[in-house]
Design a protein around this motif. Structure first.
Motif: not given
Length: 127
Positions: A33, A52, A54, A56-57, A101-106
């Motif tokens: 991030h 983020s 990805t 996406q956020s 950070k993990s791909v699922f975190s914001l």
């Protein structure tokens, strides 16, 4: 060790635009991030925007919503801060920072969440 270098700062008149760049070396930004922060003289460091890993956020501090965007180009290992309609109160030293950070975190806007920092680039908005 991830290293970040900011560029693109300068002096502009109110209403002008700047694009800051945060270029990374020593690692790939795909796993990180990225946040942009700023610090004016006598004030605390403030989170401006983040994206983020990805893309996406994203988040923006209220004062820059609708004026700033934070695109990232993982192929270039670079994240940008596009700043439009600049105001004198945007004057500050701008930093980028990264956290793996993990791909699922914001992403977040607290400086405490980040562990790799650049040296900063100065933005001055004045007539």
């Amino acid at each position: 060790q991830l290293q970040l270098v900011e560029s693109g700062g300068g002096s502009v008149q109110p209403g002008g635009s700047l694009r800051l760049s945060c270029a990374a070396s020593g690692g790939t930004l795909d796993y990180y991030h990225i946040g942009w922060f700023r610090q004016a003289p006598g004030k605390e460091r403030e989170g401006v925007s983040c994206i983020s890993r990805t893309g996406q956020s994203t988040k923006y501090v209220e004062s820059v919503k609708g004026r700033f965007t934070i695109p990232r180009d993982n192929a270039k290992n670079t994240v940008y801060l596009q700043m439009n309609s600049l105001k004198p109160e945007d004057t500050a030293l701008y930093y980028c920072a990264a956290i793996r950070k993990s791909v699922f975190s914001l992403c977040g806007l607290s400086p405490r969440e980040y562990d790799s920092w650049g040296q900063g680039t100065q933005v001055t908005v004045s007539s």
